[in-house]
Write a protein that holds these residues in place. Structure first.
Motif, PDB file in Angstrom:
ATOM      1  N   GLY A 208     -15.605   7.140   0.897  1.00 15.10           N
ATOM      2  CA  GLY A 208     -15.537   8.561   1.521  1.00 15.10           C
ATOM      3  C   GLY A 208     -14.149   8.629   2.032  1.00 15.10           C
ATOM      4  O   GLY A 208     -13.489   9.931   1.794  1.00 15.10           O
ATOM      5  N   VAL A 209     -13.945   8.027   2.898  1.00 17.14           N
ATOM      6  CA  VAL A 209     -12.247   8.112   3.605  1.00 17.14           C
ATOM      7  C   VAL A 209     -11.227   8.231   2.653  1.00 17.14           C
ATOM      8  O   VAL A 209     -10.475   8.867   2.788  1.00 17.14           O
ATOM      9  N   ALA A 210     -11.409   7.347   1.659  1.00 21.40           N
ATOM     10  CA  ALA A 210     -10.324   7.302   0.654  1.00 21.40           C
ATOM     11  C   ALA A 210     -10.238   8.645  -0.168  1.00 21.40           C
ATOM     12  O   ALA A 210      -9.388   9.252  -0.375  1.00 21.40           O
ATOM     13  N   THR A 211     -11.224   9.235  -0.366  1.00 21.24           N
ATOM     14  CA  THR A 211     -11.363  10.613  -1.004  1.00 21.24           C
ATOM     15  C   THR A 211     -10.754  11.779  -0.134  1.00 21.24           C
ATOM     16  O   THR A 211      -9.883  12.512  -0.600  1.00 21.24           O
TER      17      THR A 211
ATOM     18  N   LEU B 291       0.775  -1.147  -0.104  1.00 26.35           N
ATOM     19  CA  LEU B 291       0.144   0.024   0.135  1.00 26.35           C
ATOM     20  C   LEU B 291       0.869   1.287   0.081  1.00 26.35           C
ATOM     21  O   LEU B 291       0.515   2.247  -0.807  1.00 26.35           O
ATOM     22  N   LYS B 292       1.803   1.109   0.979  1.00 22.88           N
ATOM     23  CA  LYS B 292       2.963   2.267   0.960  1.00 22.88           C
ATOM     24  C   LYS B 292       3.544   2.650  -0.649  1.00 22.88           C
ATOM     25  O   LYS B 292       3.746   3.848  -0.843  1.00 22.88           O
ATOM     26  N   LEU B 293       4.072   1.535  -1.290  1.00 28.32           N
ATOM     27  CA  LEU B 293       4.406   1.702  -2.259  1.00 28.32           C
ATOM     28  C   LEU B 293       3.584   2.659  -3.413  1.00 28.32           C
ATOM     29  O   LEU B 293       3.650   3.069  -4.337  1.00 28.32           O
ATOM     30  N   ASN B 294       2.202   2.332  -3.037  1.00 26.80           N
ATOM     31  CA  ASN B 294       1.257   3.155  -4.173  1.00 26.80           C
ATOM     32  C   ASN B 294       0.721   4.425  -3.487  1.00 26.80           C
ATOM     33  O   ASN B 294      -0.180   4.887  -3.559  1.00 26.80           O
ATOM     34  N   GLY B 295       1.630   4.774  -2.497  1.00 33.97           N
ATOM     35  CA  GLY B 295       1.209   5.983  -1.802  1.00 33.97           C
ATOM     36  C   GLY B 295       0.072   6.181  -0.680  1.00 33.97           C
ATOM     37  O   GLY B 295      -0.605   7.111  -0.561  1.00 33.97           O
ATOM     38  N   ILE B 296      -0.087   4.842   0.001  1.00 28.02           N
ATOM     39  CA  ILE B 296      -1.177   4.788   1.007  1.00 28.02           C
ATOM     40  C   ILE B 296      -0.658   4.625   2.273  1.00 28.02           C
ATOM     41  O   ILE B 296       0.009   3.595   2.480  1.00 28.02           O
ATOM     42  N   GLU B 297      -1.107   5.404   3.040  1.00 29.38           N
ATOM     43  CA  GLU B 297      -0.614   5.311   4.607  1.00 29.38           C
ATOM     44  C   GLU B 297      -1.977   4.901   5.225  1.00 29.38           C
ATOM     45  O   GLU B 297      -2.906   5.751   5.496  1.00 29.38           O
ATOM     46  N   ALA B 298      -2.190   3.497   5.423  1.00 31.06           N
ATOM     47  CA  ALA B 298      -3.431   3.014   6.108  1.00 31.06           C
ATOM     48  C   ALA B 298      -3.956   3.669   7.304  1.00 31.06           C
ATOM     49  O   ALA B 298      -5.162   3.709   7.460  1.00 31.06           O
ATOM     50  N   ALA B 299      -2.958   3.992   8.213  1.00 32.78           N
ATOM     51  CA  ALA B 299      -3.330   4.737   9.523  1.00 32.78           C
ATOM     52  C   ALA B 299      -3.939   5.811   9.302  1.00 32.78           C
ATOM     53  O   ALA B 299      -4.974   6.360  10.040  1.00 32.78           O
TER      54      ALA B 299
ATOM     55  N   SER C 291      -7.269  -8.624   4.760  1.00 32.56           N
ATOM     56  CA  SER C 291      -7.222  -8.643   3.000  1.00 32.56           C
ATOM     57  C   SER C 291      -8.304  -8.077   2.369  1.00 32.56           C
ATOM     58  O   SER C 291      -8.017  -7.160   1.395  1.00 32.56           O
ATOM     59  N   GLN C 292      -9.543  -7.988   2.895  1.00 34.13           N
ATOM     60  CA  GLN C 292     -10.702  -7.351   2.131  1.00 34.13           C
ATOM     61  C   GLN C 292     -10.620  -5.956   2.283  1.00 34.13           C
ATOM     62  O   GLN C 292     -10.692  -4.958   1.229  1.00 34.13           O
ATOM     63  N   VAL C 293     -10.254  -5.517   3.282  1.00 30.86           N
ATOM     64  CA  VAL C 293     -10.007  -3.888   3.627  1.00 30.86           C
ATOM     65  C   VAL C 293      -9.027  -3.302   2.604  1.00 30.86           C
ATOM     66  O   VAL C 293      -8.883  -2.329   1.935  1.00 30.86           O
ATOM     67  N   ARG C 294      -7.901  -4.085   2.606  1.00 35.14           N
ATOM     68  CA  ARG C 294      -6.524  -3.396   1.947  1.00 35.14           C
ATOM     69  C   ARG C 294      -6.796  -3.617   0.305  1.00 35.14           C
ATOM     70  O   ARG C 294      -6.524  -2.533  -0.208  1.00 35.14           O
ATOM     71  N   TRP C 295      -7.202  -4.598   0.007  1.00 30.95           N
ATOM     72  CA  TRP C 295      -7.782  -4.856  -1.488  1.00 30.95           C
ATOM     73  C   TRP C 295      -8.765  -3.722  -1.687  1.00 30.95           C
ATOM     74  O   TRP C 295      -8.547  -2.881  -2.682  1.00 30.95           O
ATOM     75  N   SER C 296      -9.912  -3.339  -1.048  1.00 31.17           N
ATOM     76  CA  SER C 296     -10.791  -2.488  -1.326  1.00 31.17           C
ATOM     77  C   SER C 296     -10.160  -0.954  -1.446  1.00 31.17           C
ATOM     78  O   SER C 296     -10.454  -0.309  -2.228  1.00 31.17           O
ATOM     79  N   VAL C 297      -9.479  -0.621  -0.249  1.00 31.12           N
ATOM     80  CA  VAL C 297      -8.561   0.809  -0.261  1.00 31.12           C
ATOM     81  C   VAL C 297      -7.816   0.779  -1.610  1.00 31.12           C
ATOM     82  O   VAL C 297      -7.808   1.902  -1.978  1.00 31.12           O
ATOM     83  N   LEU C 298      -7.011  -0.055  -2.036  1.00 35.70           N
ATOM     84  CA  LEU C 298      -6.181  -0.029  -3.038  1.00 35.70           C
ATOM     85  C   LEU C 298      -7.144   0.015  -4.328  1.00 35.70           C
ATOM     86  O   LEU C 298      -6.783   1.045  -5.229  1.00 35.70           O
TER      87      LEU C 298
END
Length: 265
Positions: A179-182, A18-26, A216-223
């Motif tokens: 919404g949170v991703a936006t 996720l970080k490689l795609n510029g995403i900080e999950a926290a 797995s479900q959450v990380r896939w969805s976020v990406l």
């Protein structure tokens, strides 16, 4: 014209991926509404100061103050029990939209994210609201907050029944986190959307998912969502403008299709 939803491969993505795609999950999955939090604290401070001032001006006795405090506590408890805190949420949300342009803009972008992702994954929106007051006027309920409603009956039945096919689960997960991703993409962190995350978490646990499977479900969805939002940034921006203007659902969908069509030329 409807645009098909292209999924990324579904597997367990690591936090490093996720970080490689510029995403900080926290920053994305732990929203804290600092704006409404500050408003709530200021209202509590104002209430205390108002109580002290009233005590001095009207010379209330300790017994009278006790009864006043008891009455306020009863109203707060009644709202919490009867309306699930709807009155308090309505007041805070209305103050936020009225006095904080930052909060107002965040809510619009947040709901535009839900609307856009829902449309892209194949679920047609039938309506949207951008404030608790607007939701109260349209739905007549204090338990309804700003949000997007959907047309797909089968989708809604599966979600409400808690028995989801893999396709429906993927769609629900993406819509819930849109919404949170936006907010994350636009502001670097999410403030709203805690209820969305909690609903998704409760649903996954209700389905008997292990923590690994939830991750797995959450990380896939976020990406998935982030890649879609980046690809269709112009559509989201134009959609937010249309929603701000109070355009109909049909006009909002036309806005999305026009923007995506222009990008594909």
């Amino acid at each position: 014209m409807r645009y098909s939803f292209v999924q990324i491969p579904q597997r367990l993505y690591t936090l490093d991926e996720l970080k490689l795609n510029g995403i900080e999950a926290a920053s994305l999955l732990s929203p804290v509404d600092t704006t409404l939090g500050a408003i709530e604290r200021n209202l509590q401070l104002a209430a205390v100061l108002g109580g002290v001032s009233a005590w001095n001006v009207f010379s209330f006795t300790p017994q009278q103050l006790f009864y006043i405090s008891l009455g306020l506590l009863f109203l707060w408890t009644f709202d919490l029990v009867s309306f699930n805190g709807g009155v308090s949420s309505l007041i805070l949300d209305t103050i936020g939209h009225t006095f904080s342009q930052k909060y107002h803009n965040r809510v619009i972008q947040h709901e535009a994210g839900h609307f856009l992702i829902a449309y892209l994954v194949g679920i047609l929106p039938r309506g949207y609201t951008l404030s608790s007051l607007e939701a109260l006027k349209k739905e007549g309920s204090l338990n309804v907050q700003a949000g997007t409603a959907f047309v797909d009956v089968e989708f809604l039945e599966e979600v409400n029944g808690g028995k989801l096919s893999a396709t429906t689960l993927n769609r629900f997960s993406c819509i819930a986190l849109a919404g949170v991703a936006t907010e994350y993409l636009l502001y670097g962190c999410a403030e709203g959307g805690l209820d969305d995350i909690n609903k998704l978490d409760s649903l996954l646990k209700g389905l008997g998912f292990t923590q690994k499977k939830v991750d797995s479900q959450v990380r896939w969805s976020v990406l998935n969502i982030i890649l879609l939002l980046r690809r269709h940034e112009r559509a989201r921006s134009k959609l937010a403008e249309a929603m701000t203007a109070g355009k109909s659902v049909g006009s909002c969908i036309e806005t999305i299709e026009d923007a995506i069509g222009s990008d594909d030329l």
